[in-house]
Design a protein around this motif. Structure first.
Motif, PDB file in Angstrom:
ATOM      1  N   GLU A   1      -9.475 -11.837   2.401  1.00  0.00           N
ATOM      2  CA  GLU A   1     -10.287 -10.852   3.084  1.00  0.00           C
ATOM      3  C   GLU A   1     -11.444 -10.362   2.213  1.00  0.00           C
ATOM      4  OE1 GLU A   1      -9.639  -6.385   4.524  1.00  0.00           O
ATOM      5  OE2 GLU A   1      -7.837  -7.621   4.441  1.00  0.00           O
ATOM      6  N   ASN A   2     -11.228 -10.299   0.911  1.00  0.00           N
ATOM      7  CA  ASN A   2     -12.240  -9.710   0.041  1.00  0.00           C
ATOM      8  C   ASN A   2     -13.082 -10.725  -0.717  1.00  0.00           C
ATOM      9  OD1 ASN A   2     -11.799  -6.828   0.398  1.00  0.00           O
ATOM     10  ND2 ASN A   2      -9.755  -7.331  -0.318  1.00  0.00           N
ATOM     11  N   GLU A   3     -12.971 -11.967  -0.365  1.00  0.00           N
ATOM     12  CA  GLU A   3     -13.774 -12.977  -1.041  1.00  0.00           C
ATOM     13  C   GLU A   3     -15.257 -12.710  -0.853  1.00  0.00           C
ATOM     14  OE1 GLU A   3     -13.083 -16.015  -3.001  1.00  0.00           O
ATOM     15  OE2 GLU A   3     -11.580 -14.521  -3.380  1.00  0.00           O
TER      16      GLU A   3
ATOM     17  N   LEU B   1       0.427   4.096 -14.619  1.00  0.00           N
ATOM     18  CA  LEU B   1      -0.698   3.215 -14.322  1.00  0.00           C
ATOM     19  C   LEU B   1      -0.292   1.743 -14.404  1.00  0.00           C
ATOM     20  CD1 LEU B   1      -3.787   2.905 -13.853  1.00  0.00           C
ATOM     21  CD2 LEU B   1      -4.043   2.866 -16.322  1.00  0.00           C
TER      22      LEU B   1
ATOM     23  N   LEU C   1       1.704   0.697 -11.430  1.00  0.00           N
ATOM     24  CA  LEU C   1       0.851   0.570 -10.243  1.00  0.00           C
ATOM     25  C   LEU C   1      -0.018  -0.682 -10.309  1.00  0.00           C
ATOM     26  CD1 LEU C   1      -0.376   4.198  -9.513  1.00  0.00           C
ATOM     27  CD2 LEU C   1       1.185   2.813  -8.169  1.00  0.00           C
ATOM     28  N   LEU C   2      -0.521  -1.005 -11.495  1.00  0.00           N
ATOM     29  CA  LEU C   2      -1.379  -2.180 -11.620  1.00  0.00           C
ATOM     30  C   LEU C   2      -0.590  -3.454 -11.337  1.00  0.00           C
ATOM     31  CD1 LEU C   2      -3.717  -1.398 -14.651  1.00  0.00           C
ATOM     32  CD2 LEU C   2      -4.275  -1.410 -12.217  1.00  0.00           C
TER      33      LEU C   2
ATOM     34  N   TYR D   1      -0.965  -6.745  -4.240  1.00  0.00           N
ATOM     35  CA  TYR D   1      -1.831  -6.336  -3.136  1.00  0.00           C
ATOM     36  C   TYR D   1      -3.111  -7.167  -3.127  1.00  0.00           C
ATOM     37  CZ  TYR D   1      -4.925  -3.547  -0.244  1.00  0.00           C
ATOM     38  OH  TYR D   1      -5.813  -3.137   0.720  1.00  0.00           O
ATOM     39  N   LEU D   2      -3.688  -7.333  -4.303  1.00  0.00           N
ATOM     40  CA  LEU D   2      -4.922  -8.106  -4.399  1.00  0.00           C
ATOM     41  C   LEU D   2      -4.692  -9.534  -3.935  1.00  0.00           C
ATOM     42  CD1 LEU D   2      -6.425  -6.849  -7.761  1.00  0.00           C
ATOM     43  CD2 LEU D   2      -7.107  -6.277  -5.447  1.00  0.00           C
TER      44      LEU D   2
ATOM     45  N   LEU E   1       0.835  -1.204   0.000  1.00  0.00           N
ATOM     46  CA  LEU E   1       0.000   0.000   0.000  1.00  0.00           C
ATOM     47  C   LEU E   1       0.868   1.252   0.000  1.00  0.00           C
ATOM     48  CD1 LEU E   1      -2.853  -0.828   2.522  1.00  0.00           C
ATOM     49  CD2 LEU E   1      -3.130  -0.187   0.140  1.00  0.00           C
TER      50      LEU E   1
ATOM     51  N   ILE F   1       2.175   1.883  -3.493  1.00  0.00           N
ATOM     52  CA  ILE F   1       1.162   2.452  -4.394  1.00  0.00           C
ATOM     53  C   ILE F   1       0.940   3.932  -4.088  1.00  0.00           C
ATOM     54  CG2 ILE F   1      -1.284   2.366  -5.024  1.00  0.00           C
ATOM     55  CD1 ILE F   1      -1.146  -0.673  -4.445  1.00  0.00           C
ATOM     56  N   TYR F   2       0.810   4.212  -2.803  1.00  0.00           N
ATOM     57  CA  TYR F   2       0.521   5.575  -2.391  1.00  0.00           C
ATOM     58  C   TYR F   2       1.695   6.511  -2.689  1.00  0.00           C
ATOM     59  CZ  TYR F   2       0.833   9.185   1.219  1.00  0.00           C
ATOM     60  OH  TYR F   2       1.076  10.320   1.905  1.00  0.00           O
TER      61      TYR F   2
ATOM     62  N   GLY G   1      -0.306  -3.573  -7.827  1.00  0.00           N
ATOM     63  CA  GLY G   1      -1.652  -3.804  -7.319  1.00  0.00           C
ATOM     64  C   GLY G   1      -2.034  -5.276  -7.307  1.00  0.00           C
TER      65      GLY G   1
END
Lengths: 299, 282
Positions: free
Chosen positions: A297-299, A280, A283-284, A290-291, A228, A231-232, A287
């Protein structure tokens, strides 16, 4: 009870109605612009053709041009150097502070809370504050260094190519410390105290406990803090734009500020779009990590 | 290291003092601009510098009320309108969306969720030019509307990702009890679920506000008239024109921080909760 549950499940597709307004909003104001930006980078768009429907096709020319542009290469390297330096310092300082405030003494919670303030301040203001502190004649830093006898003459921190980047990194680390500290603090609280107790019983020292228990158990937290943070930091814009605007002589341009300059100061919209797309893509790629880290957690 | 055991006695005193010293060092920049904003221009440039203003000078604040071009209170009001607008859009759209994602397994759910996650990572540089074209086409260029719509794109994905966890943690039984009491899906959502998720909604509102309040790029690019611009763009312009008038500049900075400070004082717990949920700033 069972019946209701079944009924709910059958109507699951109703759920999309709740999500659709937000999704459409994001499609219009973010999705469409991304596509538009990609198209833009393959065209040759100037002020004259910006709002006209027919824009000349340029193929890969913009990308070829920017990769031959020394300022772009410099910006790319600057962004990397800036990001890595900021990450290292804000992570180490944030980690040490998290460990310090993880001890339960009288002022630990209150002071840790107050230390979050730098993260909330609008970045434009932070940039102004650091511009003031790093000022040549007015800055308190030069005064402090002079009175300590470390320097003889005032340093032109922000207007000399050797030091401007250092000033930017200091400012950004100041913003990043609270973020690192609070996430690592939260991670620390998830480590069961029994582990430390049994380690102490086994005669493990503090250093050993840190490397054998704290660090391995914090790994998921550390990963997400660093990703994170990357990315930031990598997309930094306001801070650099306000403090140096990429100067002196392009020495502190980042991908974002250079893209802005190309588009909104030189009106080379397509080249600016190409630079932004390089940003971009990087970052992707990060990313995706990160995903992967937050997948469960995001399932 | 365990963190649970309360430290007492001498060690407690030493650690507490040490923590206050750390606080003073890390927050010194803020203290310093507050003090500077209360000094006269001559005192600011004095060597050795004075820590506390010798004579309290409020002229830097007062002068801003009168000057037309860089009236910081006008900019403050502009920022306030933009931030409230962006917050409203974010919350109104994110609350139902996060509920839908948390409670229903519909087709396309994962794609949408991924979309929201990715938009959080986007650099503003990618969006500026196409948004600029878009807002010109919508006749919103150079109006607060452009900044509001753009700022909400930062608040929405953040809010959805935070709130979906709140809704997911609400047990199904509560929702079912509402159905038995005669609620339908929508009234159950409004009457039962939203009140329970209220702390989450607060976190979203606060962060959406802070994101919009701190924005420079959108406000500066989509609004051209100084009188309509947000306070961050006001500061930036002021720096460009009166770069060394530090008494005014620091006063400008202090005024910009005031809402942030108030939010911090009254809503600190929401901020910690928002930050630890993986907030990417900007």
């Amino acid at each position: 009870m069972k019946k209701t549950r079944k009924r709910l499940f059958a109507y699951d597709n109703v759920g999309i109605l709740f999500v659709l307004p937000a999704f459409v909003y994001m499609l219009v104001f973010v999705g469409y612009p991304i596509v538009r930006n990609i198209v833009l980078s393959f065209q040759d768009v100037t002020v004259r053709t910006l709002t006209k429907p027919d824009k000349p096709f340029a193929g890969l020319q913009n990308y070829i041009d920017i990769f031959q542009d020394p300022v772009f290469i410099r910006s790319l390297l600057n962004t990397l150097i800036f990001t890595v330096c900021c990450l290292v310092f804000q992570f180490i300082i944030g980690f040490l502070l998290a460990l310090f405030f993880n001890q339960n003494f009288k002022t630990s919670k209150v002071v840790r809370g107050l230390l979050l303030i730098p993260w909330m301040i609008p970045i434009t203001v932070t940039a102004l504050i650091f511009k003031f502190i790093f000022g040549t004649d007015v800055g308190i830093l030069n005064y402090a260094l002079q009175s300590l006898g470390l320097i003889k003459e005032n340093i032109d921190w922000l207007t000399s190519t050797n030091t401007a980047m250092f000033a930017l990194i200091c400012a950004n680390v100041w913003i990043g410390i609270p973020f690192n500290m609070i996430l690592i603090s939260t991670g620390l609280t998830t480590i069961p105290t029994e582990l430390y107790e049994s380690a102490a019983l086994d005669g493990a020292g503090k250093v050993q406990t840190f490397f054998k228990i704290t660090l391995p158990l914090l790994r998921p937290t550390i990963e997400s803090v660093l990703i994170l943070g990357f990315i930031y930091t990598f997309k930094v814009y306001d801070l650099v734009y306000v403090m140096t605007s990429g100067g002196p002589v392009n020495s502190t341009h980042m991908l974002s500020t250079y893209s802005y300059k190309l588009s909104f100061e030189l009106f080379k919209y397509s080249k600016g779009a190409a630079v932004a797309n390089v940003l971009l893509v990087i970052l992707l790629i990060v990313g995706v990590f990160y995903l992967r880290a937050t997948k469960e957690e995001n399932e | 290291m365990g963190g649970e055991k309360k430290i007492t006695g001498k060690k407690n005193v030493i650690l507490s003092i040490l923590s206050v010293v750390l606080l003073c060092v890390l927050l010194f920049p803020l203290f310093w601009i507050l003090m500077t904003s209360l000094k006269t221009e001559q005192e600011i440039f004095r060597i050795p510098p004075t820590i506390i203003p010798e004579k309290l000078n409020l002229a830097s604040y007062a002068a801003q009320v009168e000057t037309g071009d860089f009236n910081m209170f006008q900019s403050f009001a502009n920022s306030f309108i933009i931030s409230i607008g962006a917050t409203l859009i974010s919350v109104i759209l994110a609350v139902p969306a996060s509920y839908g994602i948390a409670k229903y397994r519909f087709r396309g759910r994962k794609v949408m969720l991924l979309g929201f996650l990715v938009t959080q990572m986007l650099p503003v540089a990618v969006l500026l030019t196409p948004m600029f074209i878009l807002f010109r086409g919508m006749n919103l260029y150079n109006t607060p509307g452009a900044a509001i719509l753009a700022d909400a794109t930062i608040g929405i994905p953040f809010s959805i990702l935070i709130l979906k966890n709140y809704f997911a943690s609400i047990p199904r039984d509560l929702e079912e009890a509402a159905y038995i009491d005669g609620c339908n899906r929508f009234s159950a959502f409004i009457r039962v679920l939203i009140p329970i998720a209220k702390p989450g909604v607060m976190v979203c509102a606060i962060f959406s506000f802070l994101y919009a309040w701190g924005d420079l790029a959108y406000g500066m690019t989509f609004i051209i008239d100084q009188q309509k611009r947000p306070i961050t763009a006001g500061i930036f312009n002021f720096m460009g024109q009166y770069g060394t008038k530090w008494s005014y500049l620091t006063a400008f900075a202090v005024v910009t921080i005031i809402p942030v400070a108030l939010i911090f004082i009254f809503m600190q717990k929401y901020i910690i909760s928002g930050m630890t949920s993986g907030a990417v700033k900007g």
